[in-house]
Scaffold this motif. Sequence first.
Motif, mmCIF file in Angstrom:
data_model
loop_
_atom_site.group_PDB
_atom_site.id
_atom_site.type_symbol
_atom_site.label_atom_id
_atom_site.label_comp_id
_atom_site.label_asym_id
_atom_site.label_seq_id
_atom_site.Cartn_x
_atom_site.Cartn_y
_atom_site.Cartn_z
ATOM 1 N N THR A 36 12.210 2.459 -7.523
ATOM 2 C CA THR A 36 11.395 3.320 -7.080
ATOM 3 C C THR A 36 10.584 4.137 -8.139
ATOM 4 N N SER A 37 11.136 4.181 -9.248
ATOM 5 C CA SER A 37 10.467 4.986 -10.523
ATOM 6 C C SER A 37 9.347 4.068 -10.834
ATOM 7 N N LEU A 38 9.899 2.756 -11.004
ATOM 8 C CA LEU A 38 8.694 1.778 -11.545
ATOM 9 C C LEU A 38 7.597 1.461 -10.445
ATOM 10 N N VAL A 39 7.992 1.498 -9.441
ATOM 11 C CA VAL A 39 6.745 1.438 -8.223
ATOM 12 C C VAL A 39 5.729 2.351 -8.779
ATOM 13 N N SER A 40 6.416 3.664 -9.048
ATOM 14 C CA SER A 40 5.384 4.727 -9.140
ATOM 15 C C SER A 40 4.486 4.804 -10.329
ATOM 16 N N VAL A 41 5.127 4.400 -11.396
ATOM 17 C CA VAL A 41 4.362 3.973 -12.671
ATOM 18 C C VAL A 41 3.154 3.128 -12.776
ATOM 19 N N ILE A 42 3.481 2.214 -11.944
ATOM 20 C CA ILE A 42 2.342 0.999 -11.763
ATOM 21 C C ILE A 42 1.386 1.617 -10.922
ATOM 22 N N GLU A 43 1.808 2.173 -9.623
ATOM 23 C CA GLU A 43 0.723 2.818 -8.859
ATOM 24 C C GLU A 43 -0.224 3.786 -9.633
ATOM 25 N N VAL A 44 0.151 4.323 -10.671
ATOM 26 C CA VAL A 44 -0.657 5.163 -11.500
ATOM 27 C C VAL A 44 -1.857 4.369 -11.984
ATOM 28 N N GLY A 84 0.931 -1.236 -0.051
ATOM 29 C CA GLY A 84 -0.068 0.152 0.135
ATOM 30 C C GLY A 84 0.760 1.392 -0.102
ATOM 31 N N VAL A 85 0.245 2.280 -0.027
ATOM 32 C CA VAL A 85 0.681 3.810 -0.135
ATOM 33 C C VAL A 85 1.534 3.952 0.960
ATOM 34 N N GLN A 86 1.358 3.958 2.373
ATOM 35 C CA GLN A 86 2.541 4.188 3.209
ATOM 36 C C GLN A 86 3.347 3.178 3.505
ATOM 37 N N ARG A 87 2.862 1.840 3.757
ATOM 38 C CA ARG A 87 3.248 0.904 4.130
ATOM 39 C C ARG A 87 4.409 0.065 3.251
ATOM 40 N N GLY A 88 3.919 0.455 1.911
ATOM 41 C CA GLY A 88 4.734 -0.035 0.807
ATOM 42 C C GLY A 88 5.672 1.062 0.202
ATOM 43 N N ILE A 89 4.641 2.065 -0.475
ATOM 44 C CA ILE A 89 5.482 3.011 -1.301
ATOM 45 C C ILE A 89 6.391 3.920 -0.365
ATOM 46 N N GLY A 90 5.698 4.436 0.805
ATOM 47 C CA GLY A 90 6.242 5.189 1.554
ATOM 48 C C GLY A 90 7.631 4.614 2.377
ATOM 49 N N ALA A 91 7.105 3.417 2.843
ATOM 50 C CA ALA A 91 8.395 2.893 3.615
ATOM 51 C C ALA A 91 9.648 2.611 2.811
ATOM 52 N N MET A 92 9.244 1.931 1.437
ATOM 53 C CA MET A 92 10.328 1.652 0.594
ATOM 54 C C MET A 92 11.171 3.106 0.363
ATOM 55 N N SER A 93 10.410 4.018 0.210
ATOM 56 C CA SER A 93 11.112 5.356 -0.116
ATOM 57 C C SER A 93 11.920 5.780 0.919
ATOM 58 N N MET A 94 11.418 5.450 2.303
ATOM 59 C CA MET A 94 12.244 6.067 3.420
ATOM 60 C C MET A 94 13.426 5.345 3.275
#
Length: 540
Positions: free
Chosen positions: A352-360, A188-198
């Motif tokens: 981290t870029s790839l995650v963002s395009v799929i999230e779209v 998900g947004v925070q536990r997946g994307i957010g945590a990964m980015s941090m």
Amino acid sequence: MVGPQNVHHTGGAVSHVDTTPSEERRGAFTSRRVFILAAIGSAVGLGNIWRFPYVAYENGGGAFILPYLVALLTAGIPFLLLDYALGHRNRGSAPLSFARQSRGTEGLGWWQVGICFMIAVYYAAVLAWAVRYTLFSFTEAWGDDAEAYFFGEFLQVGDPGVTMDFVAGVVFPLALVWLALIVVLVLGVQRGIGAMSMIFIPILIVAFAVLVIYALTLDGAGEGLNTLFTPNWDALSEPGVWAAAYGQIFFSLSIGFGIMITYASYVRRGTDMPGSGLVVGFSNSGFELLAGIGVFAALGFMAQASGVQVSEVASSGVGLAFIAFPTIISEAPLGAFLGVLFFGSLVIAGFTSLVSVIEVVISAVRDKFEMTRRGATLAVSIPAAIVSLIFLGTTSGLYVLDIVDNFINKFGILLVAVVSMVVLAYAVRALPSLAEALNDHTSVHVGAWWRALIAVVAPIALAYVLIRDFLDTLEEPYGGYPEWMLAVFGWGAAGIVIVFGFLAALVPWRPGTSLEVPDLPPTRPGPDRTDRSRPDEEVR
Ligand code: PHE
């Protein structure tokens, strides 16, 4: 599942205005810092590492800084803010944000979703190669001819065409990349994307800084930097140089993909978006500059080691990463160390870029249909992974990648960006409401200058880049590929996403979707406006 339990999560916040259940189930970043890191994670990608250095070198070297900064300030950051405003004001995926901004524009969002799907399919392959090459670095598996190894033994590239001959050495890491993506996205947004980015962004910055410092100690590094930075002021009178600057800024900032719309929709109300945009924009450019220094220092070493000019070894993209760098790694002291830093950075920056395009895509599917995050992630990722394996896991993968990449960047991203600016500025006159949303909480007031840049300067600059690219492509078919391949994977790919955009907009929203903007800012004082004490947790 959407259920009464959501209401508990947000406590009193639900009580006010239109906060529909879909708002609660979407997920959110816990803080502005997490959002900024995720946005930087998306922006900093292969474009920074393997594209910028060469584009700068080819377009005036040190003098390129001028068009580059002009492009950043007149189109890059303003458009980044436009994306932020769309997502943050309308609190939806790209299509939902457009629809809430103005009903008729939904198709633009789906067009971006289609583009993102295409990009995900091939970007994942580059990542898979980088994963393999990180491991190869330990043994310098490419031997003394990195070029022959890459095309021959590794990718087993055949004649242009499409084959069904799978290459095990690519298929396996590619499947692994998709698995890792699914894990992060399901979280998900925070536990997946957010945590990964941090976790990943700090690691990336440290690893890359070490790489650059190391590269600077190599013999010949100085010559590499001279080659990159020696300004060619005459270049500034060439329109192509300006076009290159605008093109680079757009790709590099991840704008026009729908990514920033999606990420901004996960940021709570009352967050300073224009200030965040400046942080993201300048961090991305800072990383680009750093990459330019690291790459050219290493190329300087390579040139000296083989007794040639730096200009003879300078390259970008696949050639830089998978041919020049392996050669450098073989010749440099501590080669394996350099290799792990370089390919590891590519993997992290790309992931981290790839995650963002799929999230779209996932976010749009979730807004449109009644689906859990897990369901939507699988519904998007599994087909994407299959297409990716079929087209890129074979001996013809490199050709497909090269063509789709070239066409989607030009006649996908740039085109949708120009069209949406014109539509938003003139057809639906959305700029005043978007500026107002940006100014709701801001450290940098967005004034008439912003509207002028979005309505006039940026579209003209981009339309110019686009027309140039179009005429060039007509004049000289891209890359000398067979015509049918360009028709299918080039024009076909860029065209089909437009058709898809229009068709998808005809599909009705899932029941209960409000096309009213939820919880719109116009200052309403009192307890209602307090921020949520805790972020929404996503409901799976
Ligand atoms: N800004 C990214 C980059 O530099 C562009 C991108 C984003 C590409 C997402 C693919 C996926 O690479």
